[in-house]
Design an enzyme around this catalytic site. Structure first.
Site, PDB file in Angstrom:
ATOM      1  N   GLU A 106     -85.493  21.975  43.470  1.00  0.00           N
ATOM      2  CA  GLU A 106     -85.410  23.204  42.677  1.00  0.00           C
ATOM      3  C   GLU A 106     -86.749  23.915  42.747  1.00  0.00           C
ATOM      4  O   GLU A 106     -87.800  23.269  42.669  1.00  0.00           O
ATOM      5  CB  GLU A 106     -85.071  22.860  41.222  1.00  0.00           C
ATOM      6  CG  GLU A 106     -84.971  24.037  40.286  1.00  0.00           C
ATOM      7  CD  GLU A 106     -83.896  25.013  40.723  1.00  0.00           C
ATOM      8  OE1 GLU A 106     -84.280  26.130  41.120  1.00  0.00           O
ATOM      9  OE2 GLU A 106     -82.704  24.677  40.668  1.00  0.00           O
ATOM     10  N   ASP A 133     -88.775  24.743  48.432  1.00  0.00           N
ATOM     11  CA  ASP A 133     -87.629  25.264  49.177  1.00  0.00           C
ATOM     12  C   ASP A 133     -86.837  24.121  49.799  1.00  0.00           C
ATOM     13  O   ASP A 133     -87.386  23.263  50.509  1.00  0.00           O
ATOM     14  CB  ASP A 133     -88.143  26.213  50.264  1.00  0.00           C
ATOM     15  CG  ASP A 133     -87.051  26.634  51.227  1.00  0.00           C
ATOM     16  OD1 ASP A 133     -85.937  26.910  50.751  1.00  0.00           O
ATOM     17  OD2 ASP A 133     -87.315  26.706  52.440  1.00  0.00           O
ATOM     18  N   ASP A 156     -75.216  30.479  44.976  1.00  0.00           N
ATOM     19  CA  ASP A 156     -75.079  31.929  44.858  1.00  0.00           C
ATOM     20  C   ASP A 156     -74.000  32.408  45.815  1.00  0.00           C
ATOM     21  O   ASP A 156     -74.066  32.152  47.017  1.00  0.00           O
ATOM     22  CB  ASP A 156     -76.408  32.608  45.194  1.00  0.00           C
ATOM     23  CG  ASP A 156     -76.429  34.076  44.813  1.00  0.00           C
ATOM     24  OD1 ASP A 156     -75.452  34.786  45.121  1.00  0.00           O
ATOM     25  OD2 ASP A 156     -77.418  34.514  44.209  1.00  0.00           O
ATOM     26  N   LYS A 160     -70.854  40.406  47.646  1.00  0.00           N
ATOM     27  CA  LYS A 160     -70.627  41.594  48.469  1.00  0.00           C
ATOM     28  C   LYS A 160     -70.512  41.180  49.936  1.00  0.00           C
ATOM     29  O   LYS A 160     -71.303  40.381  50.430  1.00  0.00           O
ATOM     30  CB  LYS A 160     -71.769  42.594  48.285  1.00  0.00           C
ATOM     31  CG  LYS A 160     -71.834  43.190  46.882  1.00  0.00           C
ATOM     32  CD  LYS A 160     -72.957  44.197  46.766  1.00  0.00           C
ATOM     33  CE  LYS A 160     -73.001  44.798  45.358  1.00  0.00           C
ATOM     34  NZ  LYS A 160     -74.104  45.776  45.203  1.00  0.00           N
ATOM     35  N   ASP A 192     -67.030  28.637  42.215  1.00  0.00           N
ATOM     36  CA  ASP A 192     -65.993  29.326  41.443  1.00  0.00           C
ATOM     37  C   ASP A 192     -65.673  30.693  42.043  1.00  0.00           C
ATOM     38  O   ASP A 192     -65.085  31.540  41.382  1.00  0.00           O
ATOM     39  CB  ASP A 192     -66.392  29.457  39.970  1.00  0.00           C
ATOM     40  CG  ASP A 192     -67.726  30.156  39.773  1.00  0.00           C
ATOM     41  OD1 ASP A 192     -68.372  30.526  40.775  1.00  0.00           O
ATOM     42  OD2 ASP A 192     -68.143  30.329  38.603  1.00  0.00           O
ATOM     43  N   THR A 228     -68.915  21.878  33.167  1.00  0.00           N
ATOM     44  CA  THR A 228     -69.879  22.499  32.269  1.00  0.00           C
ATOM     45  C   THR A 228     -69.163  23.417  31.273  1.00  0.00           C
ATOM     46  O   THR A 228     -68.004  23.793  31.464  1.00  0.00           O
ATOM     47  CB  THR A 228     -70.904  23.328  33.054  1.00  0.00           C
ATOM     48  OG1 THR A 228     -70.248  24.491  33.597  1.00  0.00           O
ATOM     49  CG2 THR A 228     -71.508  22.515  34.188  1.00  0.00           C
ATOM     50  N   LYS A 229     -69.876  23.800  30.229  1.00  0.00           N
ATOM     51  CA  LYS A 229     -69.271  24.678  29.223  1.00  0.00           C
ATOM     52  C   LYS A 229     -68.911  26.035  29.825  1.00  0.00           C
ATOM     53  O   LYS A 229     -67.902  26.633  29.450  1.00  0.00           O
ATOM     54  CB  LYS A 229     -70.202  24.853  28.031  1.00  0.00           C
ATOM     55  CG  LYS A 229     -71.536  25.511  28.325  1.00  0.00           C
ATOM     56  CD  LYS A 229     -72.394  25.632  27.073  1.00  0.00           C
ATOM     57  CE  LYS A 229     -73.722  26.303  27.366  1.00  0.00           C
ATOM     58  NZ  LYS A 229     -74.568  26.416  26.147  1.00  0.00           N
ATOM     59  N   PHE A 230     -69.702  26.514  30.780  1.00  0.00           N
ATOM     60  CA  PHE A 230     -69.414  27.798  31.400  1.00  0.00           C
ATOM     61  C   PHE A 230     -68.195  27.692  32.324  1.00  0.00           C
ATOM     62  O   PHE A 230     -67.373  28.594  32.382  1.00  0.00           O
ATOM     63  CB  PHE A 230     -70.636  28.291  32.177  1.00  0.00           C
ATOM     64  CG  PHE A 230     -71.822  28.580  31.306  1.00  0.00           C
ATOM     65  CD1 PHE A 230     -71.948  29.801  30.657  1.00  0.00           C
ATOM     66  CD2 PHE A 230     -72.801  27.624  31.110  1.00  0.00           C
ATOM     67  CE1 PHE A 230     -73.034  30.065  29.854  1.00  0.00           C
ATOM     68  CE2 PHE A 230     -73.887  27.876  30.308  1.00  0.00           C
ATOM     69  CZ  PHE A 230     -74.006  29.096  29.670  1.00  0.00           C
TER      70      PHE A 230
END
Length: 249
Positions: A106, A133, A156, A160, A192, A228-230
């Site tokens: 990270e 990295d 990520d 687009k 997702d 996860t909660k999200f």
């Protein structure tokens, strides 16, 4: 690595914007790193964790293969996680799989501090962190045929169409991952974004050294990956989540 957060992604979202070469060559032209720069404030608790636990659990980047046995003080199965965000999922998996060792990569300091805080709170001993990295870590710190597993959760999506080339999961990057896996080692991805899931499935299926554990489709979520909660919120709203688990032949 961390991405610019969006409402559809959780604290483990990790921007992995990357284009890399195979296990021996480094891209010399138009190199893309595995993260997107994002400002973030380190909280008091995170700073305290960095100071208290960093010297023991943070492994400095070095352009040479990591001695896992020395870093962890034992010999155990080795799992690399690329981009752990705030570390909640990493800590939960490591707690449930204490026989395995986890190296989390990270770049963003608040996330590193948050995971170190969880390590201290839960008394975890099977996690180490490299704040660097991930592409360079893979190329220079991870020896060939050394990993038992790789986790990449909610990278990520670069949703687009013109930005799809910036997505982490590309053929050359997957080839690099495969070169670091032991035979029988696995790659576990989760996203997702359906379009990204389709790209992941296509790219991994095209890698001749990998076998899809789910035949020709997506895998059920392994029990070790917590919701996860999200993610739970998104599922309630009808959003999909796709897991892929491939093994090196």
């Amino acid at each position: 690595m961390i991405h610019d957060p969006t409402p559809d992604h959780d604290e483990n979202d990790e921007a992995k914007d990357s284009e890399v070469a195979d296990g021996t060559d480094t891209l010399r032209h138009r190199r893309i790193r595995s993260f997107v720069t994002r400002a973030g404030r380190v909280s008091t608790g995170q700073r305290r964790a960095l100071d208290e636990f960093g010297p023991r659990f943070v492994v400095p980047f070095a352009p040479q293969p990591l001695d896992w046995d020395a870093a962890f003080g034992r010999s155990a199965p080795r799992v690399l996680e690329i981009g752990f965000g705030m570390g909640t999922t990493t800590a939960e998996i490591a707690s449930a799989r204490q026989a395995d060792d986890f190296l989390g990569v990270e770049v963003h300091e608040p996330g590193v501090g948050a995971l170190l805080k969880l390590i201290g709170k839960q008394g975890l001993t099977n996690i180490r962190v490299v704040q660097h990295d991930a592409v360079e870590v893979l190329e220079q710190m991870i020896a060939a045929n050394s990993l038992d597993g790789v986790h990449i959760y909610f990278p990520d999506p670069w949703h687009k169409a013109r930005h799809h080339k910036r997505r982490l999961v590309q053929p050359k990057f997957v080839a690099l991952l495969v070169s670091r896996l032991k035979p029988g080692g696995y790659i576990h991805l989760a996203t997702d974004w359906q379009n990204y899931a389709e790209q992941m499935l296509e790219v991994l299926s095209a890698e001749p050294a990998l076998e899809n554990t789910a035949g020709t489709s997506y895998a059920p979520r392994p029990d070790y990956r917590p919701v996860t909660k999200f993610e739970r919120r998104g599922l309630k709203l009808g959003h999909g989540v796709w897991d892929l688990v491939f093994k090196r032949c």
